[in-house]
Structure formats: structure tokens, C-alpha cells
Motif scaffolding. Sequence first.
Motif, short mmCIF file in Angstrom:
data_model
loop_
_atom_site.label_atom_id
_atom_site.label_comp_id
_atom_site.label_asym_id
_atom_site.label_seq_id
_atom_site.Cartn_x
_atom_site.Cartn_y
_atom_site.Cartn_z
N GLU A 102 -65.70 33.84 51.37
CA GLU A 102 -65.21 34.50 50.18
C GLU A 102 -63.78 35.00 50.32
OE1 GLU A 102 -68.35 37.66 50.37
OE2 GLU A 102 -66.71 38.96 49.82
N LEU A 103 -63.27 35.07 51.55
CA LEU A 103 -61.89 35.49 51.77
C LEU A 103 -60.97 34.29 51.99
CD1 LEU A 103 -62.59 38.50 54.17
CD2 LEU A 103 -61.88 38.64 51.78
N SER A 104 -61.51 33.08 51.83
CA SER A 104 -60.72 31.89 52.13
C SER A 104 -60.11 31.25 50.88
CB SER A 104 -61.59 30.85 52.83
OG SER A 104 -62.64 30.42 51.97
N GLY A 105 -60.40 31.82 49.70
CA GLY A 105 -59.89 31.23 48.47
C GLY A 105 -58.39 31.40 48.31
N THR A 106 -57.85 30.63 47.38
CA THR A 106 -56.42 30.71 47.08
C THR A 106 -56.12 32.00 46.32
OG1 THR A 106 -56.33 28.31 46.89
CG2 THR A 106 -54.50 29.53 45.93
N ILE A 107 -55.12 32.74 46.76
CA ILE A 107 -54.75 33.99 46.09
C ILE A 107 -54.05 33.66 44.77
CG2 ILE A 107 -53.31 36.06 46.21
CD1 ILE A 107 -53.79 36.14 49.20
N VAL A 108 -54.62 34.14 43.68
CA VAL A 108 -54.09 33.89 42.34
C VAL A 108 -53.18 35.04 41.89
CG1 VAL A 108 -54.72 33.55 39.91
CG2 VAL A 108 -56.10 32.50 41.73
N LYS A 109 -53.61 36.27 42.22
CA LYS A 109 -52.84 37.44 41.79
C LYS A 109 -53.19 38.60 42.70
CE LYS A 109 -51.93 40.29 37.65
NZ LYS A 109 -50.46 40.11 37.73
N GLN A 110 -52.22 39.49 42.94
CA GLN A 110 -52.48 40.70 43.71
C GLN A 110 -51.55 41.82 43.24
OE1 GLN A 110 -51.48 40.38 47.94
NE2 GLN A 110 -50.38 38.47 47.52
N GLY A 111 -52.01 43.04 43.44
CA GLY A 111 -51.21 44.19 43.02
C GLY A 111 -52.02 45.46 43.09
N PHE A 112 -51.35 46.59 42.84
CA PHE A 112 -52.00 47.89 42.92
C PHE A 112 -52.54 48.31 41.56
CE2 PHE A 112 -49.11 47.90 46.54
CZ PHE A 112 -49.95 48.35 47.55
N LEU A 113 -53.81 48.76 41.57
CA LEU A 113 -54.48 49.27 40.38
C LEU A 113 -55.24 50.54 40.79
CD1 LEU A 113 -55.95 45.87 39.14
CD2 LEU A 113 -54.08 47.12 38.03
N VAL A 114 -55.70 51.28 39.80
CA VAL A 114 -56.48 52.49 40.07
C VAL A 114 -57.93 52.22 39.69
CG1 VAL A 114 -56.71 54.96 39.62
CG2 VAL A 114 -54.45 53.89 39.55
N LYS A 115 -58.84 52.49 40.63
CA LYS A 115 -60.26 52.16 40.44
C LYS A 115 -61.11 53.41 40.50
CE LYS A 115 -64.03 49.99 42.97
NZ LYS A 115 -64.60 51.32 43.31
N GLN A 116 -62.12 53.45 39.62
CA GLN A 116 -63.07 54.57 39.65
C GLN A 116 -64.15 54.30 40.69
OE1 GLN A 116 -65.02 57.03 36.19
NE2 GLN A 116 -66.34 55.30 36.59
N GLY A 117 -64.46 55.30 41.52
CA GLY A 117 -65.51 55.16 42.52
C GLY A 117 -66.88 55.11 41.88
N HIS A 118 -67.84 54.53 42.60
CA HIS A 118 -69.20 54.39 42.07
C HIS A 118 -70.02 55.67 42.24
CE1 HIS A 118 -69.15 50.23 40.84
NE2 HIS A 118 -68.58 49.89 41.97
N LYS A 119 -69.76 56.42 43.33
CA LYS A 119 -70.56 57.61 43.59
C LYS A 119 -69.92 58.87 43.02
CE LYS A 119 -73.82 57.53 47.44
NZ LYS A 119 -74.06 57.98 48.83
N ARG A 120 -68.71 59.17 43.47
CA ARG A 120 -68.06 60.42 43.08
C ARG A 120 -67.32 60.32 41.75
NH1 ARG A 120 -65.42 62.62 48.79
NH2 ARG A 120 -67.37 62.67 49.98
N LYS A 121 -67.16 59.12 41.25
CA LYS A 121 -66.47 58.88 39.96
C LYS A 121 -65.02 59.36 39.98
CE LYS A 121 -70.32 57.29 38.21
NZ LYS A 121 -70.52 55.86 38.03
#
Length: 340
Positions: free
Chosen positions: A230-249
Motif C-alpha cells: 500500500e506504500l508502493s503506489g505512485t504519489i499523485v498529490k501531497q501536502g499539509f492538511l488539518v485532520k480531526q482525531g477519532h478519539k479526542r476530536k
Amino acid sequence: QGHIVRNWKVRWFVLLQDKLLYYKIEGGKKEPSPKGRILLDGCTITCPCLEYENRPLLIKLKTKTNTDYFLECCSREERDSWALDITGAIHAGHPVQVQELHRMKNSFKLLENISLHDIVERMYDSSTGIKLTCNLEQGSRYKDTFTGSALVDWLISNSFAVSRFEAVTLASMLMDENFLRPVGARSTEATRSSDPSEKFLDDSTALYMFAESSKKTTTSKEEVHFNISELSGTIVKQGFLVKQGHKRKNWKVRKFVLRAEPAFLHYYDPTKEENKPVGGFSLRGCLVSALEDNGVPAGVKGNVQGNLFKIITKNDIHYYIQASSKAERVQWIEAIKPLT
């Protein structure tokens, strides 16, 4: 299954050397004269036959006049026994072929160019993949699971294996590579066996699921492991985003990397020096959409600056992500959609 009215009826079957006779049952006894017969000369047999989603114990016979017969058995063992005997009768005039059929029953010879990742991709397919259901074991309910015998049937039906022994070996490989995991006491206990051939159970009571759908939230002392594939695929896009956690939100900055072939979205903690993802998921079957900025959507908590979008995985896990601008949000959504 009837030919004119496509309903299902109980029949008493008798296998002869060149034909299969079936009788009506009246008062718990079969009638003296057969209701019909299936001539086996020139027949082809399909077992397992998965053409009916809710009938996994089918045998399909196609006569040389292209008439299809669907026969449903009461158990997997009974189905496989009938299929082997009928196949032997079809080839009764060819003893070498009969010997080959019995040899193949316990054979093992995987396709040379077989790809475990390709098999898993096919398993995920919404129309032809393995059917995920809710199963019970010892009073516990498990969502999005499948049985060991259902997977063996699916592997044979899709020509990934030619025998149940071969399919069990292939399923064990999928488990060893962390594509699948056991669920419940019966299948989990089998993984402790010292015999590799007994770690995966070809059984209708042993439960399994995709490993991705069973990822647990880890503590700081735990490490998330990812398959090399799953880490061997071709990189299409990358960058910094802000994500909400699943436990602490709570919201944290993460570096996101979008890959194709295979299609995965992984995220990294930019505060850590090692280049390992702290999370990720397959994009196959995902839904991605922008969220309007007027009000905070249900499921979103904390400090929301706007430019939100949401990804819902095939296993109904919701990811809420903030981009730095509307334009960036559009770019990410347009890059993700073709990979779902």
C-alpha cells in the motif's frame, strides 16, 4: 430450481453412471417414478457456483444442449461431495481424468503471476467481490465479516485457486501479509496452530474480515504497521492538511500523501523524524465531499476554520479534514475522486 417456475423445491436425487435422476417427495417418501433426469454426457459442472448471492451452496450443471440446472445442497461438505461424484460420473469413460480430479482435490500450485494485492482489490469490488455480512459467534455480533468457507468458495469461483486445499493456502498467505485478520474465538485460536495449513479454517463458523476495517486506535507506545504494497503506489498529490482525531476530536496538522495503484491516502505526523505514516486507508469504495462552511456539521467538534471536506471509507469510517483554502479543498477532492 424449477425450469418454468423459478422456485426452489426439495427433490430426491439418484446419481447413475450417465445420468442424474430426481424424484418428487410426497409424505416424506420419494415417488416411484423419477420427475426428471439430467444426462451427464457432455455436461460441465460449476462448484462453487456463486450466481445467487443468498445461496452459497449451489452446484450448476450445464448440459451439452445448454440447459442450466441449479442444485442447492444442505451443507458445504454435502455440496463438495456431490460435486466430486458428479464430476467423476461425467468423466467415467476417462479413468485418467478421474484420477487427475482426485489428485487436484489436494493439490497446490499457485499461478506464477499471482498478486495478493490484486486478489484483495478484487475482493473489495462491490459487485463481484466477497460479500460482507453481519455474523454471530458465541453470542457476539461482528459486522463486515465473511466466513472461511465463503472465502475459499470465492477464491475458487474467481479462478485464483483450483482446489480447496490451494484456496486455504492462498487465504493463509493473505492473512500472513496482514490483508485479512481472524475475528472471534474460533478463527483466532486457529492462528496459534504450529501447522501452517491449519491456521486458516475452511469452515462456515470461522469468521474473518479485512485487516483495514479492524485497525485499532493506537496509544503512543504502539506502532501502526502498514503493508509494503500500500506504500508502493505512485504519489499523485501531497501536502499539509488539518485532520480531526477519532478519539479526542481535536485537530492536528498532518502531512497527507495520496497514492495510486494501489489507491491509498496516508497521513504523517510532521513532528516526528521517521518517515512512517501514523494512519491511512484504502480509497476503494470511499465517498469524498466538501462540507459547507455555514455551521458546524454533525460529527465535527472543536476549532473549525472552514474549507472542510469529508471522506467516508467503505467500512463507514468518517474522516474530517480542513484545507487552507477553498481552492486547495477543490484540488484535493478532484485528486481523490478518480481513485475511489
